[in-house]
Design an enzyme around this catalytic site. Sequence first.
Site, mmCIF file in Angstrom:
data_model
loop_
_atom_site.group_PDB
_atom_site.id
_atom_site.type_symbol
_atom_site.label_atom_id
_atom_site.label_comp_id
_atom_site.label_asym_id
_atom_site.label_seq_id
_atom_site.Cartn_x
_atom_site.Cartn_y
_atom_site.Cartn_z
ATOM 1 N N ASN A 199 10.846 -7.626 26.108
ATOM 2 C CA ASN A 199 12.172 -6.993 26.269
ATOM 3 C C ASN A 199 12.439 -6.521 27.701
ATOM 4 O OD1 ASN A 199 10.304 -4.927 25.976
ATOM 5 N ND2 ASN A 199 11.621 -3.631 24.726
ATOM 6 N N ARG A 205 4.965 -1.426 35.648
ATOM 7 C CA ARG A 205 4.586 -0.087 35.192
ATOM 8 C C ARG A 205 3.091 -0.014 34.875
ATOM 9 N NH1 ARG A 205 8.660 2.573 31.043
ATOM 10 N NH2 ARG A 205 7.483 1.730 29.325
ATOM 11 N N LYS A 241 -1.526 -10.352 30.136
ATOM 12 C CA LYS A 241 -0.980 -11.359 29.227
ATOM 13 C C LYS A 241 0.482 -11.010 28.937
ATOM 14 C CE LYS A 241 -0.385 -11.538 25.008
ATOM 15 N NZ LYS A 241 0.997 -12.018 25.016
ATOM 16 N N GLY A 294 4.410 -2.641 22.879
ATOM 17 C CA GLY A 294 4.858 -3.515 21.798
ATOM 18 C C GLY A 294 5.017 -2.724 20.518
ATOM 19 N N GLU A 315 2.154 2.051 24.203
ATOM 20 C CA GLU A 315 3.583 2.393 24.210
ATOM 21 C C GLU A 315 4.199 1.568 23.085
ATOM 22 O OE1 GLU A 315 7.114 2.205 24.496
ATOM 23 O OE2 GLU A 315 7.068 1.341 26.521
ATOM 24 N N CYS A 318 12.434 0.092 22.929
ATOM 25 C CA CYS A 318 11.827 1.073 22.026
ATOM 26 C C CYS A 318 12.415 2.460 22.247
ATOM 27 C CB CYS A 318 10.312 1.063 22.133
ATOM 28 S SG CYS A 318 9.752 0.920 23.783
ATOM 29 N N GLU A 342 12.989 0.752 12.896
ATOM 30 C CA GLU A 342 13.454 0.443 14.256
ATOM 31 C C GLU A 342 14.364 -0.790 14.168
ATOM 32 O OE1 GLU A 342 10.308 -0.675 17.002
ATOM 33 O OE2 GLU A 342 11.335 0.428 18.602
HETATM 34 C C1 SIN Z 1 12.280 1.518 29.487
HETATM 35 O O1 SIN Z 1 11.303 1.615 30.231
HETATM 36 O O2 SIN Z 1 13.323 2.049 29.769
HETATM 37 C C2 SIN Z 1 12.238 0.760 28.186
HETATM 38 C C3 SIN Z 1 10.908 0.397 27.738
HETATM 39 C C4 SIN Z 1 10.860 -0.283 26.404
HETATM 40 O O3 SIN Z 1 11.801 -0.327 25.661
HETATM 41 O O4 SIN Z 1 9.775 -0.799 26.078
#
Ligand code: SIN
Length: 485
Positions: A161, A169, A184, A238, A260, A294, A391
């Site tokens: 995404n 990051r 990966k 993920g 995350e 997310c 979600e």
């Molecule tokens: C974000 O860093 O703003 C979104 C991250 C994500 O949805 O995994």
Amino acid sequence: MSAVTESGVVDAVTKELFIGGKWTPATSGATFPVHDPATGAVLCEVADASASDGMAALDAAVSAQAEWAAHPPRERGEILRRAYDALLARQEELALLMTLEMGKPLAESRGEVAYAAEFFRWFAEEAVRIDGGYAVAPNGSGRFLVTKQPVGPSLLITPWNFPMAMGTRKIGPAVAAGCTMVVKPAEQTPLSMLALARILADAGLPDGVLNVVTTSDAGGVMEPLIRDGRARKLSFTGSTAVGRLLLEQCADKVLRTSMELGGNAPFVVFADADLDAAVDGATVAKLRNAGQSCVAANRFLVHDSVAREFARRLADRFAGLRVGRGDVAGVDVGPLIDAKAVAKVAELVDDATDRGAQVLTGGGRPDGPGTFFEPTVLAGVDRDARAVREEIFGPVAPVVGFADDDEAFALANDTEYGLAAYAYTTSLDRALRVGAELDAGMIGINRGMVSDASAPFGGMKQSGLGREGGEAGLEEFLETVYVAL
Ligand code: SIN
């Protein structure tokens, strides 16, 4: 590159594995296709790594670790800073590449390239601020010297995404801390990561520090690396379901983990909110990346006195948005990543309407090719509807009413997730109470976006472990060692 064209940006990417500083095909010679979700067309084929390719990447990372850990922090930072400059210089071509493989509108892809670059700038500055401590033992019997060391070879698994920013990051702090890595990327979006690997190599990253394996067999390639024991850390972005599985695999060799995972962010609109501002914030929080984030607002909890008006204004806003291929001028909302995602979103809308929700706008797929879904507002949604409990990962905004603050907090916290939350209020007292009451790692007050490279990004409950970005993001790649003197 002079003219930024679709075929030009795809052709410019080396579609091979990057291991030990060399581009190489998969040992089996296999490849897998990368699709444009807006049309379903195949953009190109990339190398399809097997378990033995993954192991070669880990071997390379392990061999490079000691030398990289000894590399001067200033030089590690300067590599990141050069990569930051290169990302911005090539923003336009990288944005088009991302739009082609992931679907998000070009303006959002440009934004993501800038966001991705910020992680490199931030960690370039942090690389030279890794410090320790010195203390006298309380009973005076000795001295304590505290140092920070790189955690060691790290495995980084990135999602489709945000195919570039979720990479920088993780890579940024790993480079700053002196860790080598195997990355990966998601099968759907390998091109952005391959482009990033080239940029880092050109910026001077030594061979073997960053290794990239693209594969259609994520489990088959990564599980042996996790279980091998030489990698000391796994950082994953993920779903919660996959995160749980990876945590089990990591338990065997007790790997450090950063997870995350999924979210179910409440977007709470109190009776005293500025409704126009709330609609602006809700549009960003819901429709950034077509809701495939997310931290996307998942449930709109709105005080009964303004719920109808808020839903109407939000529906008017959504109805005016243009859905289409991300590289077309004027498009606000791109496609979902694949047909499975569209089917899931459609199911959630059907479930909500079966339970009595009203569709104020959208509700279905537009005609034509591609995996699109209309921006949708649902009013009067049952609290147990799947769109409220699961979600959504799509452009659907279910609106649920509440009677008072306590009920809003209880509803907001009634989920196994705890990643992001948003609230709109003009009362400072209420805003402070939101900060104290909501079980979420990140809370936006009167704003629809919380992401920032310099802030700690992460969640509580089943949304994950650890933080990325900010000072905390670097700590995740460091071990604390204390020497008693
Ligand atoms: C974000 O860093 O703003 C979104 C991250 C994500 O949805 O995994």
